[in-house]
Every structure is written in structure tokens, then in C-alpha cells.
Design a protein around this motif. Structure first.
Motif, short mmCIF file in Angstrom:
data_model
loop_
_atom_site.label_atom_id
_atom_site.label_comp_id
_atom_site.label_asym_id
_atom_site.label_seq_id
_atom_site.Cartn_x
_atom_site.Cartn_y
_atom_site.Cartn_z
N LEU A 1 6.21 12.43 9.61
CA LEU A 1 6.56 11.04 9.13
C LEU A 1 5.36 10.01 9.11
O LEU A 1 5.17 9.25 8.25
CB LEU A 1 7.51 10.52 10.27
CG LEU A 1 9.13 11.10 10.01
CD1 LEU A 1 9.80 10.57 11.21
CD2 LEU A 1 9.52 10.63 8.72
N LEU A 2 4.43 10.15 10.18
CA LEU A 2 3.19 9.03 10.12
C LEU A 2 2.28 9.83 8.96
O LEU A 2 1.85 8.74 8.36
CB LEU A 2 2.37 9.53 11.41
CG LEU A 2 3.07 9.10 12.58
CD1 LEU A 2 2.30 9.36 13.96
CD2 LEU A 2 3.00 7.57 12.87
N GLU A 3 2.25 10.84 8.63
CA GLU A 3 1.57 11.27 7.37
C GLU A 3 1.99 10.88 6.28
O GLU A 3 1.16 10.07 5.27
CB GLU A 3 1.37 12.85 7.30
CG GLU A 3 0.37 13.20 8.46
CD GLU A 3 0.70 14.90 8.65
OE1 GLU A 3 1.40 15.61 7.85
OE2 GLU A 3 0.07 15.36 9.54
N ILE A 4 3.28 10.71 6.00
CA ILE A 4 3.74 10.02 4.92
C ILE A 4 3.97 8.75 4.87
O ILE A 4 3.52 7.79 3.78
CB ILE A 4 5.46 10.38 5.08
CG1 ILE A 4 5.80 12.10 4.77
CG2 ILE A 4 6.33 9.59 3.51
CD1 ILE A 4 7.27 12.66 4.71
N ALA A 5 4.03 8.01 6.08
CA ALA A 5 3.61 6.75 6.07
C ALA A 5 2.31 6.24 5.52
O ALA A 5 2.15 5.13 5.10
CB ALA A 5 4.09 6.14 7.54
N ILE B 1 -1.44 3.98 1.56
CA ILE B 1 -2.49 3.88 0.64
C ILE B 1 -2.03 3.90 -0.92
O ILE B 1 -2.67 3.17 -1.44
CB ILE B 1 -3.34 5.36 0.76
CG1 ILE B 1 -3.94 5.57 2.14
CG2 ILE B 1 -4.25 5.74 -0.20
CD1 ILE B 1 -4.24 6.95 2.49
N THR B 2 -0.89 4.32 -1.08
CA THR B 2 -0.32 4.21 -2.42
C THR B 2 -0.03 2.73 -2.81
O THR B 2 -0.49 2.30 -4.13
CB THR B 2 0.85 5.10 -2.68
OG1 THR B 2 0.46 6.30 -2.36
CG2 THR B 2 1.46 4.87 -4.22
N LEU B 3 0.51 2.04 -1.82
CA LEU B 3 0.96 0.74 -2.00
C LEU B 3 -0.29 -0.17 -2.17
O LEU B 3 -0.48 -1.30 -3.12
CB LEU B 3 1.79 0.13 -0.79
CG LEU B 3 3.09 0.74 -0.82
CD1 LEU B 3 3.87 0.10 0.29
CD2 LEU B 3 3.71 0.35 -2.23
N LEU B 4 -1.44 0.06 -1.43
CA LEU B 4 -2.89 -0.58 -1.49
C LEU B 4 -3.25 -0.40 -2.87
O LEU B 4 -3.91 -1.17 -3.40
CB LEU B 4 -3.49 0.00 -0.57
CG LEU B 4 -5.06 -0.53 -0.36
CD1 LEU B 4 -4.87 -2.08 -0.05
CD2 LEU B 4 -5.83 -0.02 0.62
N ASN B 5 -3.46 0.84 -3.43
CA ASN B 5 -4.14 1.21 -4.75
C ASN B 5 -3.15 0.48 -5.68
O ASN B 5 -3.74 0.28 -6.72
CB ASN B 5 -4.09 2.52 -4.97
CG ASN B 5 -5.24 3.16 -4.23
OD1 ASN B 5 -6.34 2.90 -4.29
ND2 ASN B 5 -4.78 4.29 -3.48
N ALA C 1 -10.05 -3.45 1.38
CA ALA C 1 -9.74 -2.61 2.54
C ALA C 1 -10.67 -1.56 2.76
O ALA C 1 -11.00 -1.03 3.87
CB ALA C 1 -8.39 -1.76 1.90
N GLU C 2 -11.24 -1.14 1.69
CA GLU C 2 -12.30 0.01 1.82
C GLU C 2 -13.45 -0.52 2.54
O GLU C 2 -14.18 -0.03 3.50
CB GLU C 2 -12.74 0.49 0.55
CG GLU C 2 -13.86 1.68 0.56
CD GLU C 2 -13.20 2.97 1.49
OE1 GLU C 2 -14.02 3.74 2.00
OE2 GLU C 2 -11.97 3.19 1.29
N PHE C 3 -13.79 -1.86 2.16
CA PHE C 3 -14.73 -2.37 2.98
C PHE C 3 -14.64 -2.78 4.48
O PHE C 3 -15.66 -2.34 5.35
CB PHE C 3 -15.37 -3.91 2.53
CG PHE C 3 -16.38 -4.61 2.81
CD1 PHE C 3 -17.70 -4.13 2.65
CD2 PHE C 3 -15.94 -5.67 3.80
CE1 PHE C 3 -18.79 -4.67 3.31
CE2 PHE C 3 -17.42 -6.20 4.40
CZ PHE C 3 -18.74 -5.73 4.15
N PHE C 4 -13.48 -2.91 4.90
CA PHE C 4 -12.96 -3.27 6.23
C PHE C 4 -13.13 -1.89 6.89
O PHE C 4 -13.56 -1.83 8.09
CB PHE C 4 -11.73 -4.10 6.18
CG PHE C 4 -11.22 -3.85 7.52
CD1 PHE C 4 -11.69 -4.78 8.50
CD2 PHE C 4 -10.12 -3.06 8.04
CE1 PHE C 4 -11.17 -5.12 9.74
CE2 PHE C 4 -9.72 -3.18 9.40
CZ PHE C 4 -10.05 -4.18 10.34
N LEU C 5 -12.51 -0.83 6.10
CA LEU C 5 -12.27 0.47 6.93
C LEU C 5 -13.91 1.05 7.11
O LEU C 5 -14.19 1.62 8.07
CB LEU C 5 -11.55 1.43 6.24
CG LEU C 5 -9.98 1.14 6.15
CD1 LEU C 5 -9.25 1.62 5.31
CD2 LEU C 5 -9.45 1.12 7.59
#
Length: 198
Positions: free
Chosen positions: A88-92, A97-101, A111-115
């Protein structure tokens, strides 16, 4: 020993050469798509399609590996959990990531800069703290007992250390969505690769 440093140096020089190649290609063809755009320009749309398609399939595998590893790294913080909880955590994480893209290149870039900062800060702090325990006697020419010659050892070490530079080509993918991609992306690729090498 010193073979690991030599392998890192060889891989770093190779990665910087790749960064220069991809930076030059992006300057010449500043279009969204990255590697498959360059193959299409050189060899035509059929080879470009298969390059893009192969890159996409490889992304399925690498994305899955990164997601599983990311949640796996959290396991000491999460305690003992069932496989279903990890799934469930992996799917979340995949959905996040999909929503961010889907929000676009700018949101994904922020987001990439922050991470990256979150990753980079420990990568600076830990080596600085390690300098307190630095011991030059750890750098010896001895290797594990092996029948391999020096060139064989260096080739294996270089292959392993090259993994740290994987993905240098992916910076060219959003070229059509970046301001002044002919300067911005080559500069980012080369500086990013130099930072990884350092």
C-alpha cells in the motif's frame, strides 16, 4: 583500496564525457524527449520510436525498483509491518509521483530540487564528520584475494561506480519545456555530473 578511487575517477571522466555529449545534443536539438529525439534526428522516426519505447519500458523497471527500495529504506522507521502495508505504501508513493508529474515540469522540478537538497545535506554532513576519523592507512593497494589482474579489477570497479552516474541523459528530456534549453540543460547536466563526481 586505491582501486576503488581509480575506478571512480575513470567512471567520473566517462560520465563527464557523456554529459558533454548530451549537453551538445540538447543544444543542437532543444526538443522535449531527450535521447529518442536525437536518435530520430540521426536515424529516422522508426529508430527514434523504438528508442523512446525501450526507454519507456526500462522506466517501468527502474521506477518500480526505486519505489520498492524507497519504502524498504523506511522499514526501520515503520517497524515490523505486513507485506500488504508495504505494498500500500509503494502504491501510494507511485500515485504521488504520478500526480506530481501530471502537474507539469515546473512542479516536478521544484519537488526534485527540494528532494535533492534533502539528499545532498546528509551527503555533505556525513563526509565532513567522517574527516574526524580519517586514516590514510585505509588506502592501500591490496585487494581481496583474487585471481583477477589489475585491468580486470579496474573494469569491475568502474562498472560498479558508473552506477552513481546513471540517468545523466534524463535531464535532456524536458528540453521543450525549459527556458533557454540550449544553455540551461547543458549547464545543468555538466554541473550535476561534476557534483556527483565530487
Amino acid at each position: 583500496g586505491l582501486y576503488s578511487l581509480a575506478g571512480w575517477l575513470i567512471a567520473g571522466v566517462g560520465a563527464i564525457a557523456l554529459a558533454l555529449v548530451f549537453g551538445g545534443l540538447c543544444s543542437r536539438f532543444p526538443q522535449t524527449g531527450g535521447p529518442h529525439v536525437y536518435v530520430k534526428e540521426a536515424f529516422g522516426p522508426t529508430f527514434g520510436f523504438f528508442t523512446g519505447w525501450t526507454y519507456w519500458v526500462i522506466s517501468w523497471v527502474s521506477t518500480t525498483a526505486v519505489i520498492v527500495a524507497s519504502i524498504g529504506y523506511l522499514s526501520p522507521l515503520l517497524g515490523e509491518q505486513t507485506p500488504e502495508v508495504y505494498l500500500l505504501l509503494e502504491i501510494a508513493l507511485l500515485v504521488a509521483i504520478t500526480l506530481l508529474n501530471l502537474k507539469g515540469v515546473k512542479a516536478a522540478g521544484q519537488a526534485e530540487f527540494f528532494l535533492t537538497l534533502l539528499k545532498f545535506i546528509p551527503l555533505l554532513i556525513i563526509p565532513v564528520c567522517a574527516l574526524l576519523y580519517f586514516n590514510t592507512t585505509n588506502f592501500v593497494m591490496e585487494t581481496a584475494k583474487t585471481e583477477l589482474s589489475m585491468p580486470q579489477i579496474l573494469s569491475q570497479v568502474t562498472l560498479l561506480t558508473l552506477w552513481g552516474f546513471i540517468g545523466v541523459e534524463s535531464a535532456t528530456t524536458p528540453a521543450g519545456c525549459v527556458e533557454d534549453p540550449c544553455k540551461t540543460i547543458p549547464r545543468a547536466i555538466i554541473l550535476g555530473t561534476l557534483c556527483v563526481a565530487a
